[in-house]
Design an enzyme around this catalytic site. Structure first.
Site, PDB file in Angstrom:
ATOM      1  N   GLY A 105      -7.639  -9.514  -5.695  1.00 14.85           N
ATOM      2  CA  GLY A 105      -9.029  -8.915  -5.347  1.00 14.85           C
ATOM      3  C   GLY A 105     -10.126 -10.145  -5.317  1.00 14.85           C
ATOM      4  O   GLY A 105     -10.181 -10.836  -6.418  1.00 14.85           O
ATOM      5  N   ALA A 106     -10.972 -10.281  -4.276  1.00 18.82           N
ATOM      6  CA  ALA A 106     -11.893 -11.545  -4.322  1.00 18.82           C
ATOM      7  C   ALA A 106     -12.546 -11.587  -5.787  1.00 18.82           C
ATOM      8  O   ALA A 106     -12.627 -12.677  -6.049  1.00 18.82           O
ATOM      9  CB  ALA A 106     -12.597 -11.475  -2.902  1.00 18.82           C
ATOM     10  N   GLN A 142      -1.302  -2.319  -2.153  1.00 12.80           N
ATOM     11  CA  GLN A 142      -2.243  -2.341  -3.033  1.00 12.80           C
ATOM     12  C   GLN A 142      -3.069  -1.124  -3.241  1.00 12.80           C
ATOM     13  O   GLN A 142      -3.610  -0.599  -4.185  1.00 12.80           O
ATOM     14  CB  GLN A 142      -3.292  -3.519  -2.738  1.00 12.80           C
ATOM     15  N   ASP A 145     -13.018 -10.326   1.681  1.00 11.80           N
ATOM     16  CA  ASP A 145     -12.588 -11.578   0.840  1.00 11.80           C
ATOM     17  C   ASP A 145     -13.285 -12.672   1.412  1.00 11.80           C
ATOM     18  O   ASP A 145     -13.867 -13.607   0.697  1.00 11.80           O
ATOM     19  CB  ASP A 145     -11.311 -11.813   1.210  1.00 11.80           C
ATOM     20  N   LYS A 173      -7.989  -7.699   3.902  1.00 10.60           N
ATOM     21  CA  LYS A 173      -6.658  -7.379   3.485  1.00 10.60           C
ATOM     22  C   LYS A 173      -6.114  -6.991   5.171  1.00 10.60           C
ATOM     23  O   LYS A 173      -6.567  -6.282   5.873  1.00 10.60           O
ATOM     24  CB  LYS A 173      -6.365  -6.326   2.747  1.00 10.60           C
TER      25      LYS A 173
HETATM   26  O1  MRU Z   1      -4.438  -9.944  -1.556  1.00 11.54           O
HETATM   27  P1  MRU Z   1      -5.378  -9.396  -2.214  1.00 11.54           P
HETATM   28  O2  MRU Z   1      -4.829  -8.061  -3.141  1.00 11.54           O
HETATM   29  O3  MRU Z   1      -6.105 -10.121  -3.295  1.00 11.54           O
HETATM   30  O4  MRU Z   1      -6.386  -8.731  -1.453  1.00 11.54           O
HETATM   31  C1  MRU Z   1      -7.724  -8.039  -1.850  1.00 11.54           C
HETATM   32  C2  MRU Z   1      -8.360  -7.551  -0.712  1.00 11.54           C
HETATM   33  O5  MRU Z   1      -8.111  -7.731   0.493  1.00 11.54           O
HETATM   34  C3  MRU Z   1      -9.562  -6.777  -1.060  1.00 11.54           C
HETATM   35  O6  MRU Z   1      -9.877  -5.905  -0.218  1.00 11.54           O
HETATM   36  C4  MRU Z   1     -10.848  -7.610  -0.964  1.00 11.54           C
HETATM   37  O7  MRU Z   1     -10.425  -8.748  -2.078  1.00 11.54           O
HETATM   38  C5  MRU Z   1     -11.839  -6.948  -1.677  1.00 11.54           C
HETATM   39  S1  MRU Z   1     -11.897  -6.750  -3.245  1.00 11.54           S
HETATM   40  C6  MRU Z   1     -13.534  -5.932  -4.112  1.00 11.54           C
END
Ligand code: MRU
Length: 367
Positions: free
Chosen positions: A47-48, A196, A237, A248
């Site tokens: 998650g970013a 996720q 992200d 995602k």
């Molecule tokens: O590959 P991940 O699980 O790190 O991807 C996460 C996402 O795409 C989330 O939607 C994004 O980071 C927003 S988190 C507040």
């Protein structure tokens, strides 16, 4: 929240191991910067905003554990840690933003001395965590107005407390609306291939006792056609200068479906996810992960041996499909290229140390 995604424990960084959820709530104690980097790479934390916090804590930990009292030797070692963090994952810009903030402190080591720099690095990492939680609450405050009693709200992936320092962005909007006493229904995309939505978002919502229905990604269209979805809200992200948003994989398809059913599609993200050094989403580096994530399910093969597979972890939703971007500064609307810049200049003038660095160059293989 009943859990902490990440915590500074003085001599280690404690991370809630997301690979084990929902079956097991187990914490991972990272005692070195490299183990924090490994946790990011292997998605024990993801998650970013959360990986930004983790990278900052990893750098503070690496600095703390360094034994040199020579500022140059110390700086070289910590710079190496910063490089290691930068190489963990390429798409979420929050990670680079956080490393930049830590490097700014490191640059002053010759003046400040090694011991003071170690303290400052630790304080900065804790500040990044604290601010992220505050920012998410503000995102919730602005975004909750979009949810009406009785609505159906669809979200994708996990943009909750687990993906941030706490509270969440897209889920922050949902939590804030719930805290106001609104009753509504949440639909959760399972989010293939890493699930996720199924493993993490559904888990968070169950913890918070928010009515949620899990669907597989290919069911969203049917729900929309039945009139069950009134709003789509997702995280981000990296958001380019024109509003194009990397999130995602599967987000883009959802945005197309929303448009064709006349459903508002919103992105919820802190301003640390903005990358105004990029003109459009075309320039956002998209992580491609191991194809075993597609051909296997938790280690078990589900595809014939030898078949090719494609596994981009993110896609880019064009700004034309986005109704608004919910940030801690309010909901930013079109034209994004103008309005994002306005927010950005407010941040700069308030000296919130928002950097205009070229993440693209630093992050590209050539760079
Ligand atoms: O590959 P991940 O699980 O790190 O991807 C996460 C996402 O795409 C989330 O939607 C994004 O980071 C927003 S988190 C507040």
């Amino acid at each position: 929240m009943k859990f902490k995604t990440i915590d500074w424990k003085g001599d280690r960084v404690r991370i809630l191991d997301q690979r084990r959820l929902p079956q097991e709530v187990r914490y991972l104690d990272c005692r070195s910067a490299s183990s924090v980097a490994q946790a990011i790479r292997t998605m024990a934390i993801r998650g970013a905003p959360a990986i930004g916090v983790a990278a900052a804590m990893g750098i503070a930990l690496g600095a703390k554990k360094n034994r040199s009292d020579n500022p140059r030797v110390f700086a070289k070692a910590v710079e190496k840690v910063c490089r290691e963090m930068r190489e963990t994952r390429p798409t979420a810009v929050n990670l680079f933003w956080a490393v930049d903030r830590m490097e700014k402190i490191l640059e002053r080591v010759e003046n400040d001395g090694v011991d003071e720099t170690k303290k400052r690095l630790m304080r900065e990492a804790l500040q990044i965590l604290k601010t992220d939680i505050e920012v998410n609450r503000k995102i919730g405050k602005y975004g909750k107005k979009l949810i009406k009693a009785g609505d159906g709200v669809l979200t994708h992936c996990n943009a909750g407390a687990l993906a941030t320092g706490g509270f969440g962005t897209a889920l922050g909007v949902i939590y804030a609306a719930r805290d106001e006493g609104k009753q509504f229904q949440v639909f959760v995309d399972e989010t293939r291939p890493m699930l996720q939505g199924c493993r993490l978002t559904a888990w968070e919502l169950v913890q918070e006792k928010i009515p949620a229905t899990l669907i597989t990604d290919n069911m969203a269209g049917v729900l929309m056609r039945k009139g069950l979805v009134d709003l789509v809200v997702v995280g981000a992200d990296r958001i380019a200068g024109n509003g194009d948003t990397a999130n995602k994989i599967g987000t883009y398809g959802l945005a197309v479906l929303s448009k064709s059913h006349g459903i508002p599609f919103y992105v919820a993200a802190p301003t640390s996810t903005l990358d105004l050094s990029l003109v459009s989403g075309e320039e956002i580096p998209i992580e491609e992960r191991n194809i075993a994530e597609v051909t296997h399910f938790r280690g078990y093969p589900i595809a014939p041996k030898g078949v090719k597979a494609f596994n981009p972890a993110f896609d880019v939703t064009p700004h034309s499909l986005i109704h608004g971007i919910i940030t801690e500064k309010g909901i930013i609307r079109k034209p994004f290229h103008k309005n994002l810049r306005k927010v950005f200049s407010t941040l700069n003038s308030r000296t919130e140390r928002f950097q205009t660095v070229s993440y693209r160059t630093r992050n590209s293989k050539e760079g």
